[in-house]
Design an enzyme around this catalytic site. Structure first.
Site, short mmCIF file in Angstrom:
data_model
loop_
_atom_site.label_atom_id
_atom_site.label_comp_id
_atom_site.label_asym_id
_atom_site.label_seq_id
_atom_site.Cartn_x
_atom_site.Cartn_y
_atom_site.Cartn_z
N HIS A 89 0.84 -1.20 0.00
CA HIS A 89 0.00 0.00 0.00
C HIS A 89 0.88 1.25 0.00
O HIS A 89 1.75 1.42 0.84
CB HIS A 89 -0.91 -0.01 1.24
CG HIS A 89 -1.82 1.16 1.32
ND1 HIS A 89 -2.38 1.60 2.50
CD2 HIS A 89 -2.30 1.99 0.35
CE1 HIS A 89 -3.14 2.65 2.27
NE2 HIS A 89 -3.11 2.91 0.98
N ASP A 117 -5.01 3.77 -4.89
CA ASP A 117 -5.09 4.29 -3.53
C ASP A 117 -6.11 5.41 -3.44
O ASP A 117 -5.86 6.54 -3.86
CB ASP A 117 -3.71 4.78 -3.09
CG ASP A 117 -3.64 5.03 -1.59
OD1 ASP A 117 -4.70 4.95 -0.92
OD2 ASP A 117 -2.54 5.28 -1.09
N TYR A 156 10.54 13.21 -13.17
CA TYR A 156 11.75 12.37 -13.17
C TYR A 156 12.15 12.01 -11.73
O TYR A 156 12.51 10.87 -11.43
CB TYR A 156 12.91 13.08 -13.86
CG TYR A 156 12.74 13.27 -15.34
CD1 TYR A 156 12.30 12.23 -16.16
CD2 TYR A 156 13.02 14.49 -15.94
CE1 TYR A 156 12.14 12.41 -17.53
CE2 TYR A 156 12.87 14.68 -17.31
CZ TYR A 156 12.43 13.64 -18.10
OH TYR A 156 12.27 13.80 -19.45
#
Length: 197
Positions: free
Chosen positions: A60, A107, A159
């Site tokens: 998670h 999530d 990035y």
């Protein structure tokens, strides 16, 4: 007596597993054999064994970066949680996201569980970039839920965020800004994505 034929499988890795076959006349010598990959029921065949391992190993809050063919995937992958080479999927971004979201819960306890690369300040999103991001949004809505929050991340910040991901998946997406990060959620007792009350 001649030894029976044996099959030797290389230790699992995040790269492509190779299979070596030992023939009776070769004693302890081994020769490379053609790489093979089996299929499973109910699982999109573009999902490799290495990627399935990653999806299962993620917990998670762990993140998965799914990037385009121009993304510096090898360089960024060295800084990820696993530090392994990118997993290559020979499909465009939306198809890769669709297959992954069929298995990966998102999530719902975070403000956003999907992120996409956006241009830096002063640079406009090109039409091809808008197209691929729109496809990303519709793909996530279809595969997971329409109430998933999807947020932009500035190119250079993306990035840095990708380096914090669990692993990197590189696609053959050629449209600019075709990069996304998915945040793994929780599967509830009913087998569905767990959402806050």
């Amino acid at each position: 007596s001649r030894k029976s034929q044996r099959t030797l499988v290389a230790p699992p890795s995040f790269g492509v597993s190779r299979v070596w076959q030992q023939h009776p006349a070769e004693s302890e010598n081994t020769t490379p054999c053609t790489t093979t990959m089996g299929l499973l029921k109910g699982i999109d065949p573009i999902l490799t064994a290495d990627l399935l391992w990653v999806l299962r190993a993620m917990g998670h809050g762990d993140r998965l970066a799914i990037v385009d063919c121009n993304f510096p995937a090898c360089q960024v992958a060295k800084s990820t949680v696993t530090g392994k080479d990118p997993i290559i999927l020979t499909v465009p971004l939306p198809q890769a996201v669709s297959a992954i979201c069929e298995l990966l819960p998102l999530d719902y306890f975070e403000e956003s569980s999907v992120f996409y690369m956006a241009p830096q300040d002063g640079v406009a999103m090109p039409p091809e970039g808008t197209e691929v991001i729109d496809e990303l949004k519709s793909t996530v809505a279809k595969a997971s839920s329409s109430d998933v929050s999807i947020a932009p991340v500035e190119r250079f910040q993306f990035y840095e965020e990708a380096k914090k991901c669990f692993a990197i998946v590189q696609t053959l997406e050629r449209r600019p800004y075709g990069n996304a990060i998915l945040v793994k959620g929780v599967i509830g007792p009913d087998g569905k994505d767990l959402k806050p009350n």
